[in-house]
Design an enzyme around this catalytic site. Structure first.
Site, PDB file in Angstrom:
ATOM      1  N   ILE A 190      53.502  19.531  15.392  1.00  0.00           N
ATOM      2  CA  ILE A 190      54.449  20.582  15.751  1.00  0.00           C
ATOM      3  C   ILE A 190      54.986  21.253  14.497  1.00  0.00           C
ATOM      4  O   ILE A 190      55.396  20.586  13.545  1.00  0.00           O
ATOM      5  CB  ILE A 190      55.635  20.001  16.554  1.00  0.00           C
ATOM      6  CG1 ILE A 190      55.116  19.290  17.808  1.00  0.00           C
ATOM      7  CG2 ILE A 190      56.624  21.093  16.939  1.00  0.00           C
ATOM      8  CD1 ILE A 190      56.182  18.498  18.534  1.00  0.00           C
ATOM      9  N   CYS A 191      54.946  22.571  14.512  1.00  0.00           N
ATOM     10  CA  CYS A 191      55.497  23.341  13.395  1.00  0.00           C
ATOM     11  C   CYS A 191      56.741  24.080  13.881  1.00  0.00           C
ATOM     12  O   CYS A 191      56.655  25.022  14.662  1.00  0.00           O
ATOM     13  CB  CYS A 191      54.470  24.340  12.869  1.00  0.00           C
ATOM     14  SG  CYS A 191      55.105  25.388  11.547  1.00  0.00           S
TER      15      CYS A 191
END
Length: 272
Positions: free
Chosen positions: A93-94
């Site tokens: 996840i960014c």
């Protein structure tokens, strides 16, 4: 395997408090799994927000805490496959909250809410999935179609157990009973055919069945009905009532014969 021993005691105490709070009052659309023996890996199920391509899906994700947490942010991963600009193919996840905007005072509740909000408003400018980011900017309809497709295939909620098992079993039992009855009828017809006897008609079978039922229902020791020709079961006059009638008839015939004899004697006396 990482355990609570990797974390300082004060951090374990704080995490235990947070996880208990998340378990008792979970955020909207988020359910956290608590493992008392290992606070370094935290699992959560996130409901796809309504009005998004992820609606009606349930997405499993995890947060991995380092040994120097909360001074460094946790790493987040989606375990459920998802088509999203800010989620890589490996599930990483960014989001700025887990990077440059991280603050040691931020709690796990805030982190989980930010990740769920990411499903509502992606940031294609910092995309880990370039295809999804480009498609979101240039052709949203196609992006939404693919996101819904991934959701339908990979993020389906667990199916609930079926109801009506008892009804299904009862239906199956009735079918078996009908099949057994058909098999018995077939055996009877086959036996009759081998002996040369005529095969009973359905009406005759029904009548026989009815008579058998009436015999079974008849109380023990009771008289069976007789017909005028002596057949059983076809007359409503019981034998106990028929006997007195016959006796009265015999007495009447004898009285008539005696009267005729007396009349004949009187006629003979007159002639004399």
């Amino acid at each position: 395997m990482a355990t609570n021993e990797n974390l300082p005691p004060n951090v374990i105490k704080q995490l235990a408090k947070e996880l208990k709070n998340l378990d008792e009052t979970p955020p909207e659309g988020i359910k956290v799994g608590v493992n008392d023996d290992d606070f370094t890996t935290i699992f959560a199920d996130i409901d796809g927000p309504a009005g998004t391509p992820y609606e009606n899906g349930v997405f499993r994700m995890k947060l991995i805490l380092s040994s120097d947490f909360p001074h460094t942010p946790p790493k987040g991963y989606f375990l459920t496959k998802i088509f999203h600009p800010n989620i890589a193919n490996n599930g990483e996840i960014c989001v700025n909250t887990l990077k440059k905007d991280w603050n040691p005072t931020l709690g796990l509740r805030h982190v989980l809410l930010v990740i769920r909000c990411l499903l509502i408003e992606p940031f294609p400018e910092s995309a880990l999935n370039e295809q999804a980011g480009k498609m979101l900017l240039e052709n949203y309809e196609e992006y939404a179609r693919l996101a819904r497709l991934y959701t339908g295939i990979h993020a389906k909620p667990k199916s609930k157990p079926k109801h009506g098992a008892i009804s299904e079993s009862t239906t199956a039992l009735n079918v078996d009973q009908r099949n057994n009855a058909s098999a018995q009828n077939a055996d009877q017809k086959s036996t009759l055919a081998n002996t040369g006897a005529p095969s009973p008609s359905p009406l005759a079978s029904s009548t026989t069945s009815s008579k058998a039922t009436s015999f079974q229902d008849q109380p023990a020791g009771s008289a069976l009905p007789l017909s005028e020709n002596g057949a059983v079961g076809s007359s409503t006059v019981p034998p106990a009532a028929a006997a007195p009638v016959a006796q009265k008839k015999d007495v009447g015939l004898k009285a008539q014969a005696e009267k005729k004899k007396i009349d004949a004697r009187k006629k003979s006396l007159k002639r004399l």
